[in-house]
Design an enzyme around this catalytic site. Structure first.
Site, short mmCIF file in Angstrom:
data_model
loop_
_atom_site.label_atom_id
_atom_site.label_comp_id
_atom_site.label_asym_id
_atom_site.label_seq_id
_atom_site.Cartn_x
_atom_site.Cartn_y
_atom_site.Cartn_z
N ARG A 173 0.46 -1.13 -0.03
CA ARG A 173 -0.46 0.14 -0.09
C ARG A 173 0.81 1.20 -0.33
O ARG A 173 1.70 1.70 0.80
CB ARG A 173 -0.73 0.06 1.10
CG ARG A 173 -1.37 1.48 1.37
CD ARG A 173 -2.68 1.30 2.62
NE ARG A 173 -3.28 2.44 2.87
CZ ARG A 173 -3.13 3.21 3.44
NH1 ARG A 173 -2.62 3.22 5.16
NH2 ARG A 173 -3.60 4.71 3.39
N HIS A 201 -2.96 10.95 1.20
CA HIS A 201 -2.72 11.30 2.13
C HIS A 201 -1.92 12.01 3.18
O HIS A 201 -0.71 12.12 2.62
CB HIS A 201 -1.20 9.31 2.20
CG HIS A 201 -0.82 8.93 3.57
ND1 HIS A 201 -1.26 7.72 3.73
CD2 HIS A 201 -0.60 9.70 4.62
CE1 HIS A 201 -0.86 7.25 5.25
NE2 HIS A 201 -0.65 9.14 5.71
N GLU A 237 -7.10 8.95 6.67
CA GLU A 237 -7.51 9.21 8.16
C GLU A 237 -7.97 11.40 7.73
O GLU A 237 -7.86 11.87 8.49
CB GLU A 237 -5.93 9.34 9.36
CG GLU A 237 -5.71 7.70 8.82
CD GLU A 237 -4.35 7.74 10.09
OE1 GLU A 237 -3.71 8.96 10.06
OE2 GLU A 237 -3.96 6.83 9.71
N ASN A 278 -7.04 1.96 9.99
CA ASN A 278 -5.72 1.91 10.52
C ASN A 278 -5.97 2.27 12.06
O ASN A 278 -6.67 3.14 12.56
CB ASN A 278 -4.92 3.65 10.07
CG ASN A 278 -4.75 3.57 8.87
OD1 ASN A 278 -5.14 2.79 8.02
ND2 ASN A 278 -4.07 5.02 8.36
N TYR A 282 -3.46 1.31 15.46
CA TYR A 282 -2.37 1.47 16.40
C TYR A 282 -2.20 0.45 18.10
O TYR A 282 -1.54 -0.09 18.61
CB TYR A 282 -1.55 2.53 16.47
CG TYR A 282 -0.80 2.60 15.08
CD1 TYR A 282 -1.57 3.69 14.10
CD2 TYR A 282 0.25 2.40 15.15
CE1 TYR A 282 -1.11 3.49 13.11
CE2 TYR A 282 0.53 2.51 13.60
CZ TYR A 282 -0.21 3.01 12.66
OH TYR A 282 0.63 3.46 11.07
N GLU A 286 -3.05 -0.14 8.04
CA GLU A 286 -1.96 0.48 8.47
C GLU A 286 -1.71 -0.55 10.23
O GLU A 286 -3.18 -0.14 11.15
CB GLU A 286 -1.90 1.44 9.15
CG GLU A 286 -1.74 3.10 7.66
CD GLU A 286 -1.41 4.14 8.14
OE1 GLU A 286 -0.81 4.74 9.16
OE2 GLU A 286 -1.48 5.02 7.47
#
Ligand code: GBH
Length: 463
Positions: A78, A124, A171, A300, A302, A366
């Site tokens: 990606r 992005h 995002e 995404n 984390y 991500e």
């Protein structure tokens, strides 16, 4: 291991990057400036005073990047296209830069030749600076929608015969809140009204690009298109009613603010309540375009945060996030960034929540971990990235459980990131790569985590 405890045979995995974070050569190849070139030139915006001017030099070293991906045995990659390489001034009446088009074309052809499936992000965060100056960029609904759709069309025409997986925006939360609310990202605005206008326009620009793709390209080219949203999993700090309610509000403000219009066709009630008349409305024509405008859920994520109710932090819906539990211990292992701790079970819960709430196949676009203090380590120490290996072990375990035990439809997973790279406001001090980059020589060295992930996916995808 029985085959039912594995990921399906067509599961895709690989790594993700973004143009401004890796390409460098910002004034080469006919590229125009983006808002990140401008923002990084302002003293004090980036913690080490750096910029994406050189980054990992991937505009020149792209062949090395493909070779690296190939050596890791990934199925997919990606990356994002830089709008200002395709249209240096950005607008629908501005000239197209054929050199930029040819660059991505060559890159894509090499990827496909090596058997790596491209996942392409159109936006992005690197808006052509000219559009920001000309009409305030994302704040200008009429102009930005037309210009974004025009840019998307050029990409569908130029690359759509080999790109079958498109992501419109990366995002929108970060673009709107960090770029126009808190001001720590480009273009650096601090406002309590602009973020909601920007995010509304991001949703519309996404939706009209998808409408175009579905009408004129999807059938002919046989691809899919969607958006990538970011969210931590949120857990209440304790079970008091106001912290439970704050947790739901946090999820709605961070995620539902985009996901609900896109997958269900309306803004969440809690978002309307917090924002009142600052929240723009969709016309009925617009909502038919916005509703169901993503073929998949690009995620995404984390970490997990514990949520407390607060009077402050209106931009996040009056929630206070942290990792300290009521007994004073930490939720997980601390990374190099305050907001990120390892917590695998939260990932499993988030995947379950998204599948239940939105019923769309999920691509984890991500997921990754910056080891605390890694930038100060020697090469030998840095590649022995035990904490990152532990992170990926926990998160892949959670992924597998979500798919095989809970029945969540996850179709792909991308680690962030292929390389150490320009980590926005943190500059080069924070390293997320499974590959170490020596910024003096641009030498790439695989870290232990790269081998761990290759081995894990080789063992956990059905033949
Ligand atoms: C991603 O953003 C980006 O897509 C990628 O470019 C970046 O390099 C990568 O992550 C690593 O940072 O609001 O308290 O959560 C991740 C989303 C946005 C999460 C900023 C953390 C700040 C603190 N991040 N956010 S908080």
């Amino acid at each position: 291991m029985s085959s039912t405890s594995k990921l399906p045979h067509d599961f895709v995995w690989g790594y993700a990057t973004a143009s401004y974070q890796i390409e460098g050569s910002t004034d080469k190849g006919g590229r125009g400036p983006s808002i990140w070139d401008k923002f990084t030139s302002i003293p004090g915006t980036i913690s080490d005073g750096s910029s994406g001017e050189t980054a990992t030099d991937s505009y020149r070293l792209w062949k090395e990047d493909v070779a690296l991906l190939k050596s890791y045995g990934v199925k997919a990659y990606r990356f994002s296209i830089s709008w200002s390489r395709i249209i240096p001034k950005g607008g629908r009446n501005d000239p197209v830069n054929q050199e930029g088009v040819a660059h991505y074309r060559t890159f894509l052809e090499e990827l496909v030749k090596q058997g790596i499936i491209p996942f392409v992000t159109l936006y992005h965060w690197d808006l052509p600076q000219e559009l920001h100056e000309r009409y305030s960029g994302w704040l200008n609904k009429e102009e930005i929608i037309q210009d974004f759709v025009n840019y998307a069309k050029i990409c569908f025409d130029a690359f759509g015969d080999i790109v079958k997986n498109w992501i419109t925006h990366n995002e929108p939360y970060c673009i709107s809140i960090l770029g126009y609310g808190i001001g720590i990202f480009a273009p650096g605005h601090k406002s309590s009204t602009q973020p909601w206008i920007v995010s509304h326009n991001l949703i519309l620009a996404h939706a009209y690009a998808v409408q175009l793709y579905r009408k004129e390209y999807k059938e002919k080219q046989g691809g899919q298109i969607g958006i990538t949203l970011d969210c931590h999993w949120l857990l209440p700090y304790d079970d008091t009613p106001h912290n439970l309610e704050a947790t739901r509000r946090g999820i709605d403000l961070k995620l539902g603010r985009y996901a609900d219009p896109i997958y269900k066709g309306y803004y969440p009630e809690r978002v309307k309540k917090v924002l009142g008349d600052r929240l723009p409305e969709f016309t009925s024509d617009e909502i038919t375009v916005v509703k169901d405008s993503s073929d998949f859920f690009g995620l995404n994520t984390y970490t997990t945060q514990l949520v407390k109710d607060t009077q402050g932090d209106e931009l996040n819906g009056h929630v206070k996030m942290g990792h300290t539990k009521p007994d004073g211990t930490q939720l997980g292992n601390q990374s190099d960034l305050a907001w990120l701790q390892t917590y695998g079970p939260g990932f499993r819960s988030l995947l379950n929540y998204l599948w239940k709430t939105y019923e769309k196949p999920i691509y984890v676009t991500e997921n990754g971990f910056p080891v605390k203090g890694e930038n100060g380590l020697s090469l030998e120490e840095a590649i022995n990235d035990i904490d990152r290996q532990d992170y990926f072990a926990q998160y892949t375990k959670a992924l597998l459980e979500a798919v095989t035990e809970d029945g969540v439809d996850v179709k792909g997973y991308f680690g962030w990131s292929l390389l150490d790279n320009f980590e926005w406001a943190e500059g080069y001090k924070v390293r997320f790569g499974v590959t170490h980059v020596d910024y003096n020589t641009q030498k790439r060295t695989p870290k232990g985590s790269a081998a761990i992930l290759t081995k894990w996916f080789n063992e956990h995808i059905q033949e």
